[in-house]
Write a protein that holds these residues in place. Structure first.
Motif, mmCIF file in Angstrom:
data_model
loop_
_atom_site.group_PDB
_atom_site.id
_atom_site.type_symbol
_atom_site.label_atom_id
_atom_site.label_comp_id
_atom_site.label_asym_id
_atom_site.label_seq_id
_atom_site.Cartn_x
_atom_site.Cartn_y
_atom_site.Cartn_z
ATOM 1 N N LEU A 101 0.904 -1.252 0.091
ATOM 2 C CA LEU A 101 -0.017 0.004 -0.020
ATOM 3 C C LEU A 101 0.939 1.048 -0.091
ATOM 4 N N SER A 102 1.890 1.365 0.829
ATOM 5 C CA SER A 102 2.731 2.326 0.825
ATOM 6 C C SER A 102 3.601 2.619 -0.443
ATOM 7 N N VAL A 103 3.950 1.692 -1.201
ATOM 8 C CA VAL A 103 4.841 1.814 -2.160
ATOM 9 C C VAL A 103 3.802 2.073 -3.411
ATOM 10 N N ALA A 113 4.009 5.562 -5.610
ATOM 11 C CA ALA A 113 4.189 5.589 -7.116
ATOM 12 C C ALA A 113 3.175 6.476 -7.866
ATOM 13 N N LEU A 114 2.030 6.271 -7.148
ATOM 14 C CA LEU A 114 0.983 7.113 -7.734
ATOM 15 C C LEU A 114 1.216 8.751 -7.853
ATOM 16 N N LEU A 115 1.617 9.071 -6.529
ATOM 17 C CA LEU A 115 2.026 10.488 -6.271
ATOM 18 C C LEU A 115 3.154 11.238 -7.032
ATOM 19 N N LEU A 122 2.372 2.462 -13.096
ATOM 20 C CA LEU A 122 1.272 1.900 -12.674
ATOM 21 C C LEU A 122 1.251 0.590 -12.330
ATOM 22 N N GLN A 123 2.479 -0.225 -12.227
ATOM 23 C CA GLN A 123 2.740 -1.405 -11.888
ATOM 24 C C GLN A 123 2.354 -1.864 -10.584
ATOM 25 N N ALA A 124 3.010 -1.089 -9.742
ATOM 26 C CA ALA A 124 2.977 -1.406 -8.151
ATOM 27 C C ALA A 124 1.380 -0.842 -7.666
#
Length: 551
Positions: free
Chosen positions: A174-176, A180-182, A254-256
């Motif tokens: 969840l953190s990763v 990644a989105l930010l 967007l992989q993560a």
């Protein structure tokens, strides 16, 4: 057969001692040894005898519980019930596995069964031998102090490592995913392009001129279809691939997030709370009942060590889950969604769905492009083949035209006389006079200006030939040796006459006419016109030298 039915069958034991006598007799005579060597069936015989004896054992457990305990004991069948109970008391790591403890907890004796089993709590070994093995195990277990909390503590200990690893991995994902989105710069560019396309399409409508949109709307692009059944997402992929190729790295960004859709933050928090509460209960249990650990009770020692380590690991896990939760709340707001009405699985599922759909559209566009390339190659090949055929046809037509033109020119030259060379034939001596040859030089080159008509000239020439004996020299027979030569000369003369007919000298419309010639029995057919007959006779009997004046 069930024991209740045996008494009514042939196996009714009327002489109970007979079987024992047989066993001893066969043993003394080494029959059992022979069976072991021949069939390896000694253990089978013993087991059958043990089952028969077990049917006579006492049991206070209900049949279902007794069966479940018996199945559980089969997992450690090398141990006796008393040994199994001792290993449970000391939390033996080999016996007390998660599966064993999970199966044991539901079959622990209830208060009613404990009351029945208490009769055998202090029984002698001989009396206990008359109990069913399942009952013997239960008798030993009720002797263990705090049996229920022990089983719960051991089971918690066995599950802790797996549960902690699962929660830690979920919090990390969840953190990763949130970070990644930010930091997904290319995905932000893609969203800006989607906004631009959407405003262009809705420019004249109510929805035009939007300043932004919820990120969940990106999966609605597949609902907008073109006339050729292609969706707006197909158009977006084609546009990005052709005009913004660097933007396609958003798939890596967007992989993560796409992998985090399996994680539910609410479930993580719930499981973490349960683990903390379970550890709290164990600590309280140990404080109340195992504060002074006995040296021979290894359960208390193991559990106190475990509680210290588990507490530190859970504190770290609480921090990780808290960071994952705050990151999730931040990224949900950043992409225009409401964190109160959307779970982590729903939010990250948006990106999983979009990535899957985008890759499918990419494959569709590539397949379509390949099909179009193949069709274009076929079209070009067909055009080249058609051009080659047209070129070959033109070349063939040109060659045919040249050949036709050459033939026409040749015929024209033959008609005009330009291709007719000078001819001279040697004079042939007359068969009647043998006095040399008659040379006739006829000038037919005169024109109308001198008053000489070609028709008159021809008649004068014929008259002169007649006066020189033309009629007397006619061949007597059509089968003479000169017939082939006459025919050849006749054709030559006819050609000359045709040339004369085409000559500009015949301006007054006079013509030399020849009838169609047919031979019958070697004789020439009659000709039409007096002039044609005379000319024909000239060719047959008189040696004539046609000079260059006759053209």
């Amino acid at each position: 057969l069930p024991q209740q039915q045996v008494g009514k069958t042939v196996f009714n034991d009327d002489e109970p001692t007979k079987e024992q006598e047989w066993v001893k007799k066969l043993q003394m005579e080494n029959v059992w040894m022979e069976m072991e060597e021949d069939f390896k069936a000694k253990q089978l015989v013993i087991n059958l005898m043990a089952k028969q004896k077990r049917a006579d054992l006492k049991s206070v457990l209900d049949p279902q519980t007794k069966k479940r305990v018996e199945i559980l004991m089969q997992t450690v069948k090398r141990l006796q019930p008393e040994e199994i109970a001792l290993k449970i008391k000391h939390f033996d790591q080999e016996v007390c596995t998660e599966l064993f403890l999970s199966e044991l907890r539901p079959v622990l004796p209830n208060p009613e069964q404990v009351g029945k089993l208490n009769v055998y709590r202090n029984a002698e070994p001989e009396e206990l031998a008359g109990l069913h093995p399942s009952d013997r195990l239960m008798v030993q277990l009720i002797k263990i102090d705090r049996l229920g909390p022990r089983i719960e503590g051991m089971l918690y200990r066995r599950k802790f490592d797996d549960n902690w690893s699962l929660l830690d991995d979920s919090a990390r994902k969840l953190s990763v995913a949130g970070k990644a989105l930010l930091q997904a710069t290319q995905f932000k560019e893609l969203l800006s392009l989607i906004l631009l396309i959407g405003n262009y399409m809705n420019g004249t409508g109510v929805k035009g001129g939007a300043f932004g949109f919820r990120v969940s709307s990106i999966n609605k692009m597949v609902d907008t279809k073109s006339s050729n059944s292609m969706t707006l997402l197909h158009f977006l992929e084609r546009t990005v691939s052709k005009h913004f190729p660097s933007m396609e790295t958003f798939l890596d960004e967007l992989q993560a997030p796409a992998e985090a859709y399996r994680v539910n933050l609410l479930d993580v928090r719930k499981t973490l709370t349960e683990m903390r509460e379970g550890l709290k209960r164990i600590r309280h249990e140990l404080s109340e009942n195992f504060s002074e650990v006995e040296q021979n009770d290894r359960y208390g020692i193991q559990m106190w060590n475990f509680v210290g380590k588990a507490t530190a690991k859970l504190e770290d896990l609480v921090d990780d889950v808290s960071i994952a939760g705050s990151t999730f709340d931040e990224v949900v707001k950043y992409y225009g969604e409401d964190e109160k009405n959307m779970t982590s699985s729903e939010f990250y599922g948006i990106f999983k769905t979009f990535v899957t759909s985008y890759k499918k559209c990419k494959n569709d566009n590539q397949s379509l492009a390949e099909e179009r390339a193949v069709m274009e190659k076929r079209k070009q090949a067909a055009e080249e083949a058609r051009a080659n055929r047209q070129k070959a046809l033109e070349n063939s037509t040109s060659q045919d035209a040249e050949d036709t033109s050459a033939l026409d020119n040749l015929l024209e030259q033959l008609r005009s006389g330009s291709a007719v060379g000078r001819r001279a034939r040697r004079a042939r001596p007359s068969t009647s006079t043998q006095s040399g040859s008659l040379t006739v030089v006829t000038d037919v080159t005169g024109d109308s200006s001198t008053g000489n008509d070609p028709g008159d000239l021809a008649r004068d020439m014929l008259a002169r030939l007649k006066s020189d004996g033309f009629n007397a020299l006619m061949p007597a027979s059509p089968t003479s040796a000169t017939a082939p030569r006459r025919s050849r000369r006749r054709e030559e003369f006819k050609g000359i006459a045709e040339e004369l007919e085409q000559s500009p000298m015949l301006k007054l419309g006079d013509s030399l006419q020849f009838g169609d010639e047919e031979e019958s029995d070697g004789h020439s057919s009659e000709t039409q016109g007096e002039t044609a007959s005379e000319v024909k006779k000239i060719d047959e009997d008189v040696p004539v030298v046609v000079t260059e004046e006759i053209r």
